[in-house]
Write an enzyme that holds these catalytic residues in place. Structure first.
Site, PDB file in Angstrom:
ATOM      1  N   ASP A  37      -6.919   5.594   4.171  1.00 36.40           N
ATOM      2  CA  ASP A  37      -6.921   6.040   5.691  1.00 36.40           C
ATOM      3  C   ASP A  37      -8.298   5.618   5.992  1.00 36.40           C
ATOM      4  O   ASP A  37      -9.262   6.229   5.561  1.00 36.40           O
ATOM      5  CB  ASP A  37      -6.556   7.618   5.761  1.00 36.40           C
ATOM      6  CG  ASP A  37      -6.158   8.062   7.024  1.00 36.40           C
ATOM      7  OD1 ASP A  37      -6.064   7.037   7.845  1.00 36.40           O
ATOM      8  OD2 ASP A  37      -6.078   9.197   7.134  1.00 36.40           O
ATOM      9  N   ASP A 131      -3.918   2.104  10.615  1.00 34.97           N
ATOM     10  CA  ASP A 131      -5.121   2.175   9.765  1.00 34.97           C
ATOM     11  C   ASP A 131      -4.938   3.104   8.602  1.00 34.97           C
ATOM     12  O   ASP A 131      -5.732   3.498   8.065  1.00 34.97           O
ATOM     13  CB  ASP A 131      -6.092   3.035  10.790  1.00 34.97           C
ATOM     14  CG  ASP A 131      -5.578   4.330  11.084  1.00 34.97           C
ATOM     15  OD1 ASP A 131      -4.263   4.640  11.058  1.00 34.97           O
ATOM     16  OD2 ASP A 131      -6.252   5.199  11.401  1.00 34.97           O
ATOM     17  N   GLU A 132      -3.704   3.024   8.019  1.00 28.35           N
ATOM     18  CA  GLU A 132      -3.430   3.479   6.947  1.00 28.35           C
ATOM     19  C   GLU A 132      -2.481   2.909   6.005  1.00 28.35           C
ATOM     20  O   GLU A 132      -1.444   2.266   6.402  1.00 28.35           O
ATOM     21  CB  GLU A 132      -3.263   5.123   6.965  1.00 28.35           C
ATOM     22  CG  GLU A 132      -1.950   5.374   7.889  1.00 28.35           C
ATOM     23  CD  GLU A 132      -1.554   6.835   7.789  1.00 28.35           C
ATOM     24  OE1 GLU A 132      -1.383   7.453   6.557  1.00 28.35           O
ATOM     25  OE2 GLU A 132      -1.173   7.443   8.968  1.00 28.35           O
TER      26      GLU A 132
END
EC number: 2.7.7.7
Length: 442
Positions: A37, A131-132
Protein backbone atom coordinates in the site's frame (compact mmCIF):
# COMPACT_ATOMS: atom_id res chain seq x y z
CA UNK A 1 0.87 -8.42 19.53
CA UNK A 2 3.68 -8.75 17.02
CA UNK A 3 6.87 -7.18 18.33
CA UNK A 4 8.41 -5.09 15.58
CA UNK A 5 11.55 -4.57 17.66
CA UNK A 6 12.25 -8.30 17.37
CA UNK A 7 15.06 -8.97 14.85
CA UNK A 8 13.89 -9.95 11.38
CA UNK A 9 15.84 -13.20 11.55
CA UNK A 10 14.04 -14.18 14.76
CA UNK A 11 10.61 -13.46 13.33
CA UNK A 12 11.44 -15.39 10.16
CA UNK A 13 12.54 -18.37 12.27
CA UNK A 14 9.27 -18.22 14.19
CA UNK A 15 7.31 -18.36 10.96
CA UNK A 16 9.31 -21.30 9.60
CA UNK A 17 9.14 -23.30 12.81
CA UNK A 18 5.37 -22.94 12.81
CA UNK A 19 4.86 -24.64 9.46
CA UNK A 20 2.19 -27.34 9.66
CA UNK A 21 3.00 -30.93 8.76
CA UNK A 22 1.05 -33.23 6.49
CA UNK A 23 0.52 -36.94 7.15
CA UNK A 24 3.88 -38.71 7.20
CA UNK A 25 5.70 -35.68 8.59
CA UNK A 26 6.19 -33.71 5.35
CA UNK A 27 6.03 -29.96 5.89
CA UNK A 28 3.29 -28.00 4.13
CA UNK A 29 4.57 -24.71 2.80
CA UNK A 30 2.33 -21.96 4.22
CA UNK A 31 1.07 -19.16 2.05
CA UNK A 32 2.90 -15.85 2.35
CA UNK A 33 0.77 -12.97 1.13
CA UNK A 34 2.03 -9.40 0.91
CA UNK A 35 -0.22 -6.36 0.79
CA UNK A 36 1.59 -3.37 -0.70
CA UNK A 37 0.00 0.00 0.00
CA UNK A 38 1.56 3.27 -1.11
CA UNK A 39 1.88 5.91 1.60
CA UNK A 40 -0.48 8.87 1.01
CA UNK A 41 -0.11 8.09 -2.68
CA UNK A 42 -1.66 11.22 -4.21
CA UNK A 43 0.16 13.46 -1.74
CA UNK A 44 3.46 11.65 -2.35
CA UNK A 45 3.00 11.96 -6.11
CA UNK A 46 2.43 15.71 -5.88
CA UNK A 47 5.45 16.17 -3.63
CA UNK A 48 7.57 14.13 -6.01
CA UNK A 49 6.92 16.60 -8.82
CA UNK A 50 6.86 19.68 -6.57
CA UNK A 51 9.88 19.38 -4.22
CA UNK A 52 8.98 22.71 -2.60
CA UNK A 53 5.88 20.99 -1.15
CA UNK A 54 7.74 18.11 0.53
CA UNK A 55 7.64 19.67 3.98
CA UNK A 56 4.34 21.49 3.51
CA UNK A 57 0.90 20.32 4.72
CA UNK A 58 -0.92 19.14 1.60
CA UNK A 59 -4.47 18.22 0.60
CA UNK A 60 -5.16 16.65 -2.80
CA UNK A 61 -8.64 17.47 -4.06
CA UNK A 62 -10.62 19.94 -6.13
CA UNK A 63 -10.99 23.21 -4.24
CA UNK A 64 -14.74 23.69 -4.49
CA UNK A 65 -17.80 23.85 -2.21
CA UNK A 66 -18.97 20.32 -3.04
CA UNK A 67 -15.57 18.63 -3.38
CA UNK A 68 -14.08 15.93 -1.17
CA UNK A 69 -10.52 15.19 -0.08
CA UNK A 70 -8.76 12.49 -2.11
CA UNK A 71 -5.78 12.35 0.25
CA UNK A 72 -4.05 14.39 2.94
CA UNK A 73 -0.53 14.44 4.29
CA UNK A 74 0.00 12.63 7.59
CA UNK A 75 0.51 15.82 9.58
CA UNK A 76 -2.97 16.96 8.51
CA UNK A 77 -4.51 13.61 9.40
CA UNK A 78 -3.43 14.25 12.98
CA UNK A 79 -5.63 17.37 12.83
CA UNK A 80 -8.67 15.38 11.69
CA UNK A 81 -8.35 15.81 7.93
CA UNK A 82 -9.17 12.58 6.09
CA UNK A 83 -10.18 11.23 2.69
CA UNK A 84 -13.81 11.63 1.55
CA UNK A 85 -14.15 14.64 3.87
CA UNK A 86 -15.53 17.84 2.29
CA UNK A 87 -12.64 20.04 1.20
CA UNK A 88 -14.31 23.05 2.81
CA UNK A 89 -14.32 21.27 6.18
CA UNK A 90 -10.69 20.20 5.72
CA UNK A 91 -9.69 23.80 5.03
CA UNK A 92 -11.39 24.93 8.23
CA UNK A 93 -9.39 22.35 10.18
CA UNK A 94 -6.17 23.24 8.37
CA UNK A 95 -6.35 26.71 6.82
CA UNK A 96 -2.57 26.66 6.34
CA UNK A 97 -2.69 23.63 4.01
CA UNK A 98 -2.00 23.70 0.27
CA UNK A 99 -4.84 22.29 -1.85
CA UNK A 100 -3.46 20.57 -4.96
CA UNK A 101 -5.58 19.82 -8.02
CA UNK A 102 -5.61 16.04 -8.75
CA UNK A 103 -3.67 14.77 -11.78
CA UNK A 104 -5.13 11.35 -12.50
CA UNK A 105 -3.07 10.72 -15.63
CA UNK A 106 0.12 11.21 -13.59
CA UNK A 107 -1.16 8.86 -10.88
CA UNK A 108 -1.89 6.19 -13.50
CA UNK A 109 1.63 6.60 -14.91
CA UNK A 110 3.20 6.11 -11.47
CA UNK A 111 0.87 3.20 -10.73
CA UNK A 112 2.01 1.40 -13.88
CA UNK A 113 5.65 1.70 -12.74
CA UNK A 114 4.78 0.37 -9.26
CA UNK A 115 2.92 -2.66 -10.58
CA UNK A 116 5.68 -3.46 -13.09
CA UNK A 117 8.19 -3.47 -10.21
CA UNK A 118 6.02 -5.84 -8.16
CA UNK A 119 5.65 -8.26 -11.06
CA UNK A 120 9.43 -8.57 -11.23
CA UNK A 121 9.32 -10.13 -7.76
CA UNK A 122 6.29 -12.38 -8.22
CA UNK A 123 4.03 -13.24 -11.17
CA UNK A 124 1.09 -13.54 -8.76
CA UNK A 125 0.13 -9.86 -8.39
CA UNK A 126 -3.45 -8.70 -7.84
CA UNK A 127 -3.86 -4.97 -8.32
CA UNK A 128 -6.85 -3.76 -6.31
CA UNK A 129 -6.54 -0.01 -6.84
CA UNK A 130 -4.21 2.58 -8.31
CA UNK A 131 -1.95 2.41 -5.24
CA UNK A 132 -2.29 -1.04 -3.68
CA UNK A 133 -1.84 -4.69 -4.60
CA UNK A 134 -1.61 -8.19 -3.15
CA UNK A 135 1.26 -10.53 -3.99
CA UNK A 136 1.60 -14.25 -3.33
CA UNK A 137 5.23 -14.63 -2.29
CA UNK A 138 5.04 -18.34 -1.44
CA UNK A 139 6.86 -19.48 -4.56
CA UNK A 140 9.06 -16.39 -4.80
CA UNK A 141 10.72 -17.12 -1.45
CA UNK A 142 12.64 -20.18 -2.59
CA UNK A 143 16.30 -19.27 -2.34
CA UNK A 144 15.54 -15.54 -2.20
CA UNK A 145 15.40 -14.91 1.54
CA UNK A 146 12.78 -14.40 4.23
CA UNK A 147 9.43 -12.71 3.62
CA UNK A 148 10.74 -9.60 5.37
CA UNK A 149 13.83 -9.49 3.17
CA UNK A 150 11.70 -9.80 0.04
CA UNK A 151 9.39 -7.06 1.32
CA UNK A 152 12.39 -4.79 1.92
CA UNK A 153 13.57 -5.49 -1.63
CA UNK A 154 10.06 -4.70 -2.88
CA UNK A 155 9.98 -1.32 -1.16
CA UNK A 156 13.47 -0.44 -2.37
CA UNK A 157 12.52 -1.39 -5.93
CA UNK A 158 9.44 0.83 -5.87
CA UNK A 159 11.41 3.77 -4.51
CA UNK A 160 14.06 3.30 -7.18
CA UNK A 161 11.48 2.95 -9.98
CA UNK A 162 9.11 5.82 -9.13
CA UNK A 163 10.65 7.60 -6.12
CA UNK A 164 7.73 6.94 -3.75
CA UNK A 165 7.44 5.27 -0.31
CA UNK A 166 5.41 2.10 0.23
CA UNK A 167 4.32 0.05 3.23
CA UNK A 168 4.08 -3.74 3.18
CA UNK A 169 2.04 -6.12 5.31
CA UNK A 170 2.99 -9.82 5.44
CA UNK A 171 0.65 -12.59 6.58
CA UNK A 172 -0.73 -16.02 5.67
CA UNK A 173 -3.74 -14.56 3.82
CA UNK A 174 -5.15 -11.42 2.21
CA UNK A 175 -7.31 -10.35 5.16
CA UNK A 176 -4.41 -10.37 7.61
CA UNK A 177 -1.97 -8.88 5.09
CA UNK A 178 -4.31 -5.91 4.60
CA UNK A 179 -4.47 -5.35 8.35
CA UNK A 180 -0.69 -5.72 8.61
CA UNK A 181 -0.01 -3.06 5.98
CA UNK A 182 -2.09 -0.62 8.01
CA UNK A 183 0.18 -1.28 10.99
CA UNK A 184 3.25 -0.79 8.77
CA UNK A 185 2.41 2.81 7.85
CA UNK A 186 4.10 4.99 7.10
CA UNK A 187 6.99 3.57 5.10
CA UNK A 188 7.50 0.28 6.93
CA UNK A 189 7.00 -3.49 7.10
CA UNK A 190 4.72 -5.35 9.50
CA UNK A 191 4.72 -9.16 9.64
CA UNK A 192 2.13 -11.52 11.12
CA UNK A 193 3.72 -15.00 10.98
CA UNK A 194 1.38 -18.03 11.18
CA UNK A 195 2.37 -18.73 14.79
CA UNK A 196 1.40 -15.18 15.81
CA UNK A 197 -2.03 -14.93 14.13
CA UNK A 198 -4.08 -15.45 17.29
CA UNK A 199 -1.71 -13.33 19.33
CA UNK A 200 -2.42 -10.52 16.87
CA UNK A 201 -6.17 -11.05 16.44
CA UNK A 202 -7.53 -12.15 19.81
CA UNK A 203 -7.11 -8.83 21.69
CA UNK A 204 -8.06 -6.73 18.65
CA UNK A 205 -11.09 -4.46 19.28
CA UNK A 206 -14.01 -5.75 17.23
CA UNK A 207 -14.32 -2.46 15.37
CA UNK A 208 -10.79 -2.80 14.00
CA UNK A 209 -11.54 -5.98 12.08
CA UNK A 210 -11.27 -5.06 8.42
CA UNK A 211 -14.75 -4.78 6.92
CA UNK A 212 -16.61 -4.27 10.21
CA UNK A 213 -18.53 -1.00 10.10
CA UNK A 214 -19.68 1.12 13.01
CA UNK A 215 -23.22 -0.30 13.10
CA UNK A 216 -22.00 -3.92 13.09
CA UNK A 217 -19.38 -3.20 15.75
CA UNK A 218 -22.01 -1.55 17.94
CA UNK A 219 -24.35 -4.56 17.66
CA UNK A 220 -21.54 -6.98 18.52
CA UNK A 221 -20.39 -4.95 21.51
CA UNK A 222 -23.95 -4.75 22.86
CA UNK A 223 -24.12 -8.54 22.57
CA UNK A 224 -20.90 -8.93 24.57
CA UNK A 225 -18.35 -9.34 21.79
CA UNK A 226 -15.80 -6.58 22.19
CA UNK A 227 -12.72 -8.34 20.74
CA UNK A 228 -11.99 -10.55 17.76
CA UNK A 229 -11.03 -13.37 20.15
CA UNK A 230 -14.45 -13.29 21.81
CA UNK A 231 -16.15 -13.42 18.43
CA UNK A 232 -13.92 -16.29 17.30
CA UNK A 233 -14.94 -18.31 20.39
CA UNK A 234 -18.66 -17.61 19.99
CA UNK A 235 -21.15 -20.26 18.91
CA UNK A 236 -22.04 -19.77 15.21
CA UNK A 237 -25.79 -19.76 15.86
CA UNK A 238 -25.42 -16.93 18.38
CA UNK A 239 -23.54 -14.75 15.92
CA UNK A 240 -26.00 -15.63 13.13
CA UNK A 241 -28.83 -14.12 15.17
CA UNK A 242 -26.97 -10.83 15.12
CA UNK A 243 -25.48 -10.77 11.64
CA UNK A 244 -27.50 -13.17 9.51
CA UNK A 245 -25.75 -14.47 6.40
CA UNK A 246 -22.59 -12.50 7.08
CA UNK A 247 -22.01 -14.22 10.42
CA UNK A 248 -19.97 -17.16 9.15
CA UNK A 249 -17.65 -15.00 7.05
CA UNK A 250 -16.97 -12.63 9.93
CA UNK A 251 -16.44 -15.50 12.37
CA UNK A 252 -13.86 -17.02 10.02
CA UNK A 253 -12.04 -13.70 9.71
CA UNK A 254 -11.99 -13.38 13.51
CA UNK A 255 -10.17 -16.74 13.53
CA UNK A 256 -7.73 -15.50 10.87
CA UNK A 257 -9.16 -17.73 8.13
CA UNK A 258 -9.33 -16.32 4.61
CA UNK A 259 -8.90 -18.63 1.61
CA UNK A 260 -9.40 -16.04 -1.13
CA UNK A 261 -6.89 -16.57 -3.96
CA UNK A 262 -4.73 -13.96 -5.65
CA UNK A 263 -6.57 -12.90 -8.81
CA UNK A 264 -3.91 -11.86 -11.29
CA UNK A 265 -6.28 -10.41 -13.89
CA UNK A 266 -9.19 -8.23 -12.84
CA UNK A 267 -11.34 -7.29 -15.81
CA UNK A 268 -12.62 -3.72 -15.73
CA UNK A 269 -16.20 -3.52 -16.95
CA UNK A 270 -16.43 0.25 -17.21
CA UNK A 271 -14.62 3.56 -16.83
CA UNK A 272 -16.41 6.71 -15.78
CA UNK A 273 -16.19 10.29 -14.61
CA UNK A 274 -18.76 12.65 -13.16
CA UNK A 275 -18.94 16.29 -12.14
CA UNK A 276 -20.93 18.02 -9.38
CA UNK A 277 -21.60 21.68 -10.07
CA UNK A 278 -21.05 24.30 -7.40
CA UNK A 279 -24.41 25.83 -8.39
CA UNK A 280 -27.12 24.07 -10.37
CA UNK A 281 -26.80 24.56 -14.14
CA UNK A 282 -29.52 25.22 -16.72
CA UNK A 283 -27.35 26.40 -19.64
CA UNK A 284 -27.18 23.61 -22.32
CA UNK A 285 -23.86 24.89 -23.67
CA UNK A 286 -22.23 24.59 -20.25
CA UNK A 287 -23.56 21.04 -19.88
CA UNK A 288 -22.25 20.06 -23.30
CA UNK A 289 -18.79 21.51 -22.57
CA UNK A 290 -18.76 19.58 -19.30
CA UNK A 291 -19.59 16.35 -21.11
CA UNK A 292 -16.73 17.00 -23.55
CA UNK A 293 -14.38 17.54 -20.60
CA UNK A 294 -15.57 14.32 -18.94
CA UNK A 295 -15.22 12.47 -22.24
CA UNK A 296 -11.56 13.49 -22.41
CA UNK A 297 -11.00 12.24 -18.85
CA UNK A 298 -12.61 8.88 -19.62
CA UNK A 299 -10.94 8.49 -23.02
CA UNK A 300 -7.53 9.27 -21.52
CA UNK A 301 -7.97 6.54 -18.91
CA UNK A 302 -9.25 4.07 -21.54
CA UNK A 303 -6.16 4.61 -23.66
CA UNK A 304 -3.91 4.24 -20.62
CA UNK A 305 -5.60 0.89 -19.88
CA UNK A 306 -5.43 -0.12 -23.57
CA UNK A 307 -9.22 -0.52 -23.65
CA UNK A 308 -12.00 0.37 -26.07
CA UNK A 309 -15.64 0.76 -25.07
CA UNK A 310 -18.76 -0.16 -26.98
CA UNK A 311 -21.40 1.63 -24.88
CA UNK A 312 -21.57 5.26 -23.69
CA UNK A 313 -23.80 5.98 -20.69
CA UNK A 314 -25.05 9.38 -19.51
CA UNK A 315 -25.86 10.10 -15.87
CA UNK A 316 -27.69 13.29 -14.94
CA UNK A 317 -29.02 14.45 -11.57
CA UNK A 318 -31.53 17.27 -11.11
CA UNK A 319 -31.58 19.79 -8.27
CA UNK A 320 -34.05 17.60 -6.33
CA UNK A 321 -31.58 14.67 -6.52
CA UNK A 322 -33.70 12.78 -9.06
CA UNK A 323 -31.19 10.84 -11.16
CA UNK A 324 -31.59 9.54 -14.73
CA UNK A 325 -29.35 7.24 -16.78
CA UNK A 326 -29.37 6.70 -20.52
CA UNK A 327 -26.99 4.69 -22.72
CA UNK A 328 -26.18 4.17 -26.39
CA UNK A 329 -24.13 1.57 -28.25
CA UNK A 330 -21.46 3.06 -30.52
CA UNK A 331 -21.11 2.04 -34.16
CA UNK A 332 -17.69 0.64 -33.29
CA UNK A 333 -15.65 0.33 -30.06
CA UNK A 334 -13.85 3.58 -29.31
CA UNK A 335 -11.50 5.41 -26.95
CA UNK A 336 -11.81 8.78 -28.74
CA UNK A 337 -13.16 11.63 -26.62
CA UNK A 338 -14.96 13.29 -29.51
CA UNK A 339 -16.99 10.14 -30.19
CA UNK A 340 -17.82 9.59 -26.53
CA UNK A 341 -18.87 13.22 -26.06
CA UNK A 342 -21.04 13.19 -29.20
CA UNK A 343 -22.91 10.12 -27.95
CA UNK A 344 -23.42 11.60 -24.48
CA UNK A 345 -24.59 14.95 -25.82
CA UNK A 346 -27.04 13.17 -28.12
CA UNK A 347 -28.44 11.25 -25.13
CA UNK A 348 -28.85 14.49 -23.17
CA UNK A 349 -30.60 16.27 -26.05
CA UNK A 350 -33.05 13.38 -26.30
CA UNK A 351 -34.30 14.06 -22.76
CA UNK A 352 -37.48 16.17 -22.36
CA UNK A 353 -36.55 19.81 -22.88
CA UNK A 354 -35.98 22.24 -21.27
CA UNK A 355 -33.94 20.38 -18.68
CA UNK A 356 -34.51 21.08 -14.99
CA UNK A 357 -31.54 22.62 -13.14
CA UNK A 358 -28.68 20.08 -13.17
CA UNK A 359 -26.71 19.30 -10.02
CA UNK A 360 -24.46 16.52 -11.39
CA UNK A 361 -23.59 15.09 -14.76
CA UNK A 362 -21.53 12.02 -15.61
CA UNK A 363 -20.26 9.93 -18.51
CA UNK A 364 -19.36 6.25 -18.45
CA UNK A 365 -17.77 3.95 -21.04
CA UNK A 366 -19.06 0.36 -20.77
CA UNK A 367 -18.48 -3.05 -22.40
CA UNK A 368 -14.71 -2.62 -22.46
CA UNK A 369 -12.55 -4.80 -24.68
CA UNK A 370 -8.76 -4.92 -25.22
CA UNK A 371 -7.80 -2.37 -27.85
CA UNK A 372 -5.99 -4.93 -29.98
CA UNK A 373 -9.08 -7.11 -30.38
CA UNK A 374 -11.86 -4.57 -30.70
CA UNK A 375 -10.30 -1.91 -32.94
CA UNK A 376 -11.57 -1.73 -36.48
CA UNK A 377 -9.63 -0.04 -39.24
CA UNK A 378 -10.94 3.44 -39.91
CA UNK A 379 -11.29 4.97 -43.35
CA UNK A 380 -11.69 8.43 -41.78
CA UNK A 381 -8.26 10.08 -41.73
CA UNK A 382 -9.66 13.05 -39.79
CA UNK A 383 -10.84 10.71 -37.04
CA UNK A 384 -7.45 8.99 -36.86
CA UNK A 385 -5.65 12.35 -36.71
CA UNK A 386 -7.92 13.47 -33.87
CA UNK A 387 -7.13 10.31 -31.91
CA UNK A 388 -3.39 10.80 -32.48
CA UNK A 389 -3.73 14.35 -31.13
CA UNK A 390 -5.50 13.04 -28.02
CA UNK A 391 -2.71 10.51 -27.42
CA UNK A 392 -0.18 13.33 -27.66
CA UNK A 393 -2.18 15.31 -25.08
CA UNK A 394 -2.13 12.23 -22.81
CA UNK A 395 1.67 12.18 -22.82
CA UNK A 396 1.95 15.91 -22.11
CA UNK A 397 -0.73 15.98 -19.40
CA UNK A 398 0.81 12.99 -17.63
CA UNK A 399 3.76 15.24 -16.82
CA UNK A 400 2.10 18.65 -16.62
CA UNK A 401 -1.35 18.80 -15.04
CA UNK A 402 -3.91 19.87 -17.64
CA UNK A 403 -1.28 21.65 -19.72
CA UNK A 404 -3.11 21.07 -22.99
CA UNK A 405 -6.66 20.34 -24.07
CA UNK A 406 -9.35 21.19 -26.62
CA UNK A 407 -9.78 24.92 -27.23
CA UNK A 408 -13.46 24.71 -26.23
CA UNK A 409 -12.40 23.72 -22.72
CA UNK A 410 -9.99 26.60 -22.19
CA UNK A 411 -12.42 29.53 -22.12
CA UNK A 412 -13.48 31.43 -19.02
CA UNK A 413 -16.76 29.51 -18.83
CA UNK A 414 -15.23 26.06 -19.19
CA UNK A 415 -15.32 23.44 -16.41
CA UNK A 416 -11.54 23.55 -16.19
CA UNK A 417 -11.45 27.33 -15.60
CA UNK A 418 -14.25 27.19 -13.03
CA UNK A 419 -12.39 24.52 -11.11
CA UNK A 420 -9.27 26.67 -11.10
CA UNK A 421 -11.36 29.46 -9.59
CA UNK A 422 -12.78 27.02 -7.02
CA UNK A 423 -16.38 27.38 -8.23
CA UNK A 424 -17.05 23.68 -8.67
CA UNK A 425 -16.29 20.23 -7.37
CA UNK A 426 -14.16 18.08 -9.55
CA UNK A 427 -14.26 14.69 -11.14
CA UNK A 428 -14.94 11.50 -9.26
CA UNK A 429 -13.68 8.83 -11.57
CA UNK A 430 -12.64 5.24 -11.77
CA UNK A 431 -14.05 1.80 -12.47
CA UNK A 432 -16.96 0.69 -10.32
CA UNK A 433 -15.84 -0.05 -6.80
CA UNK A 434 -12.47 1.48 -7.36
CA UNK A 435 -13.01 5.19 -7.52
CA UNK A 436 -10.21 7.48 -6.42
CA UNK A 437 -12.90 10.00 -5.59
CA UNK A 438 -14.48 7.58 -3.13
CA UNK A 439 -11.46 6.58 -1.14
CA UNK A 440 -8.25 8.25 -0.16
CA UNK A 441 -4.77 6.89 -0.53
CA UNK A 442 -3.04 5.49 2.52
Amino acid sequence: MVNLSQPLESRATTAISARPRAAGGARIRPRVIAHVDMDAFYVSAERLDRPEWRQRPLIVGHDGPRSVVLSASYDLRALGVHSSQPVAQAKRLAPHAIVAEPRHARYQELSAGIMATLRQLSPAVEQVSVDEAYLDLSGALRGRGTPEELAARMRAGIREAVGLPASVGLAPNKFLAKMASGRAKPDGIFSIPPARVHEFLDPLPIGELFGVGEATARSLRLAGYSTAGQLAAARPEEVSKLLGQGAMKLALLARGIDDRPIVTEREEKSLGAEHTFGTDITDPATLERTLLWLAHRVAERARAADRLGEVVALKIRWEDFTTHSRQRRLERPSDAAAELAAAAVSLMRALPQPLPPVRLIGLRLDSLTPAGTGLQLSLDSTQDARRDAEETMDRINARFAGAVGPASLLGAGSPRRRIERGDEAGVAEGPAGNSPGAQGSG
